[in-house]
Motif scaffolding. Structure first.
Motif, short mmCIF file in Angstrom:
data_model
loop_
_atom_site.label_atom_id
_atom_site.label_comp_id
_atom_site.label_asym_id
_atom_site.label_seq_id
_atom_site.Cartn_x
_atom_site.Cartn_y
_atom_site.Cartn_z
N LEU A 85 19.34 -2.22 -40.38
CA LEU A 85 19.01 -1.53 -41.61
C LEU A 85 18.47 -0.13 -41.32
O LEU A 85 17.65 0.07 -40.42
N ARG A 86 18.90 0.84 -42.11
CA ARG A 86 18.48 2.22 -41.89
C ARG A 86 17.08 2.48 -42.43
O ARG A 86 16.34 3.28 -41.87
N GLU A 87 16.73 1.84 -43.53
CA GLU A 87 15.43 2.10 -44.15
C GLU A 87 14.55 0.85 -44.06
O GLU A 87 14.08 0.31 -45.05
N ARG A 88 14.33 0.40 -42.84
CA ARG A 88 13.54 -0.81 -42.64
C ARG A 88 12.11 -0.64 -43.13
O ARG A 88 11.50 -1.57 -43.64
N GLY A 89 11.56 0.56 -42.97
CA GLY A 89 10.18 0.81 -43.38
C GLY A 89 9.99 0.60 -44.86
O GLY A 89 9.04 -0.08 -45.29
N LYS A 90 10.89 1.16 -45.67
CA LYS A 90 10.79 0.99 -47.13
C LYS A 90 11.00 -0.46 -47.52
O LYS A 90 10.31 -0.99 -48.41
N MET A 91 11.96 -1.10 -46.86
CA MET A 91 12.23 -2.50 -47.17
C MET A 91 11.00 -3.36 -46.86
O MET A 91 10.60 -4.20 -47.68
N LEU A 92 10.40 -3.15 -45.71
CA LEU A 92 9.23 -3.93 -45.33
C LEU A 92 8.05 -3.68 -46.26
O LEU A 92 7.28 -4.59 -46.55
N ALA A 93 7.92 -2.44 -46.73
CA ALA A 93 6.84 -2.11 -47.66
C ALA A 93 7.01 -2.87 -48.97
O ALA A 93 6.04 -3.43 -49.51
N VAL A 94 8.25 -2.90 -49.48
CA VAL A 94 8.51 -3.61 -50.74
C VAL A 94 8.31 -5.11 -50.55
O VAL A 94 7.70 -5.78 -51.39
N VAL A 95 8.82 -5.65 -49.44
CA VAL A 95 8.67 -7.08 -49.16
C VAL A 95 7.20 -7.46 -49.02
O VAL A 95 6.75 -8.47 -49.56
N THR A 96 6.45 -6.64 -48.30
CA THR A 96 5.02 -6.93 -48.09
C THR A 96 4.27 -6.97 -49.42
O THR A 96 3.51 -7.91 -49.69
N PHE A 97 4.51 -5.96 -50.27
CA PHE A 97 3.86 -5.95 -51.58
C PHE A 97 4.28 -7.16 -52.41
O PHE A 97 3.44 -7.83 -53.03
N ASN A 98 5.58 -7.45 -52.39
CA ASN A 98 6.10 -8.57 -53.17
C ASN A 98 5.49 -9.90 -52.72
O ASN A 98 5.10 -10.73 -53.54
N GLU A 99 5.39 -10.08 -51.41
CA GLU A 99 4.90 -11.36 -50.90
C GLU A 99 3.39 -11.44 -50.85
O GLU A 99 2.83 -12.47 -50.48
N LEU A 100 2.71 -10.34 -51.24
CA LEU A 100 1.27 -10.41 -51.44
C LEU A 100 0.94 -10.86 -52.87
O LEU A 100 0.00 -11.63 -53.09
N ILE A 101 1.75 -10.38 -53.82
CA ILE A 101 1.45 -10.74 -55.22
C ILE A 101 2.12 -12.05 -55.63
O ILE A 101 1.61 -12.76 -56.51
N ALA A 102 3.25 -12.40 -55.00
CA ALA A 102 3.94 -13.65 -55.37
C ALA A 102 3.06 -14.88 -55.16
O ALA A 102 2.97 -15.73 -56.06
N PRO A 103 2.39 -15.03 -54.00
CA PRO A 103 1.52 -16.21 -53.85
C PRO A 103 0.38 -16.24 -54.86
O PRO A 103 -0.02 -17.31 -55.30
N VAL A 104 -0.12 -15.06 -55.25
CA VAL A 104 -1.19 -15.01 -56.25
C VAL A 104 -0.68 -15.59 -57.57
O VAL A 104 -1.34 -16.42 -58.21
N GLY A 105 0.52 -15.15 -57.99
CA GLY A 105 1.10 -15.66 -59.22
C GLY A 105 1.35 -17.15 -59.15
O GLY A 105 1.11 -17.89 -60.12
N MET A 106 1.85 -17.63 -58.01
CA MET A 106 2.15 -19.06 -57.86
C MET A 106 0.87 -19.90 -57.88
O MET A 106 0.82 -20.97 -58.51
#
Length: 260
Positions: A207-228
Motif C-alpha cells: 500500500l502506498r498510503e499505509r500511514g493514513k490507512m493505519l491512522a484511520v484503522v487505529t481511530f476506528n478500532e479505538l471507538i468501535a470497542p467503546v460502542g460495542m
C-alpha cells in the motif's frame, strides 16, 4: 445513564464506525480480507488483554460460556456478510437494510425469553423495518450478480437477531465485559483464519498510503470497542427487543426515547 441512553450512544458511535468501515474496505484497503487481517489482529489482542484483566465469574458455568461463544460465532458470521455488502454497495444503502433485524429480535425474544412489548413498541419496530425495505427496493442495484449476493445477505438480519438474544441469555451469568472479550476473541480468531494469507500480507505491505490507512484503522478500532461495550452494557440492563431496536448494528433512532 439508563440502558436506553446507552443504547442510543452506542448507536451513534457505531454509525461513525460503519462509515469508516465502508471507507476502509472500499477505498483504503485492497479487499475485505486485508481489512479482516488488520481488525482481526487488533481484536485478538483486545481479547487476550481483557481476558486476563476481567476473567469469567467463578459461577459462570459452562452453559453460559457456551451460549456466549455461540452468540459471538453467529455475530461474526453476520459481520462478515455485512462487510461484503459494504465492499460492493454504499453504506447508506447497506446499513438501513440491516435495520430490519429488530423485528426478528422481537419475535425470538417473545418466544424464547417471554418478553412482551406494547403495540406502540411493535409499531416503532415496524416503521424501522419498513424504512429499511423501502431503501433496499429503491437502491438502484439490478442484475443477477446483485440478486445472488442479496440472497446471501438476507441471512444477516436473523443472524444478528439470534446473536442478540443468545447474548442476552449469556449475560444472566457473565458480565458485559466478558461477553465483549469472548466476542473479540471469536471474531479475531475467525478474521485471522480467513485472512491470514501471504498474498493478503503482501497487498498490505504494498500500500502506498499505509500511514493514513493505519491512522484511520487505529481511530476506528479505538471507538468501535467503546460502542460495542456500551451496547452490551445496555443489553445486560434492558429488554433485548428494545435495546436491539435502539442500538442495532451501526444505526440510531431518536424515536427510541418515545417508545421505550
Amino acid at each position: 445513564m439508563t440502558w436506553m441512553h446507552a443504547a442510543l450512544l452506542s448507536s451513534a458511535i457505531m454509525a461513525v464506525v460503519s462509515i469508516l468501515d465502508s471507507h476502509l474496505v472500499s477505498k483504503r484497503l485492497p479487499g475485505v480480507r486485508a481489512f479482516m487481517l488488520v481488525v482481526g489482529g487488533l481484536h485478538f489482542i483486545y481479547a487476550l488483554v481483557l481476558s486476563r484483566l476481567i476473567p469469567l465469574p467463578a459461577d459462570a458455568g459452562s452453559a453460559a460460556v457456551s451460549i456466549a461463544v455461540l452468540s459471538s460465532v453467529i455475530r461474526t458470521g453476520a459481520i462478515v456478510i455485512l462487510l461484503d455488502g459494504l465492499r460492493h454497495r454504499e453504506v447508506a444503502t447497506v446499513i438501513p437494510l440491516v435495520y430490519t433485524y429488530p423485528v426478528f429480535v422481537a419475535v425470538f425474544a417473545f418466544v424464547l425469553l417471554d418478553e412482551r412489548l406494547a403495540w406502540q413498541q411493535f409499531a416503532a419496530i415496524a416503521i424501522v423495518v419498513l424504512g429499511g425495505v423501502l431503501i433496499a427496493l429503491n437502491s438502484g442495484q439490478r442484475g443477477s450478480r446483485w440478486s445472488g449476493r442479496a440472497r446471501c445477505s438476507s441471512a444477516r438480519q436473523p443472524a444478528f437477531a439470534v446473536a442478540d438474544v443468545t447474548g442476552k441469555v449469556a449475560l444472566e451469568r457473565i458480565t458485559f465485559w466478558n461477553l465483549f472479550w469472548i466476542g473479540a476473541l471469536v471474531m479475531g480468531a475467525a478474521f485471522l483464519l480467513i485472512s491470514l494469507r501471504r498474498s493478503v500480507m503482501f497487498s498490505l505491505v504494498a500500500l502506498r498510503e499505509r500511514g493514513k490507512m493505519l491512522a484511520v484503522v487505529t481511530f476506528n478500532e479505538l471507538i468501535a470497542p467503546v460502542g460495542m461495550i456500551i451496547s452490551y452494557w445496555a443489553l445486560a440492563r434492558g429488554p433485548v427487543s428494545l435495546v436491539s431496536r435502539c442500538s442495532a448494528p451501526d444505526r440510531c433512532s431518536s424515536s427510541c426515547s418515545h417508545w421505550c
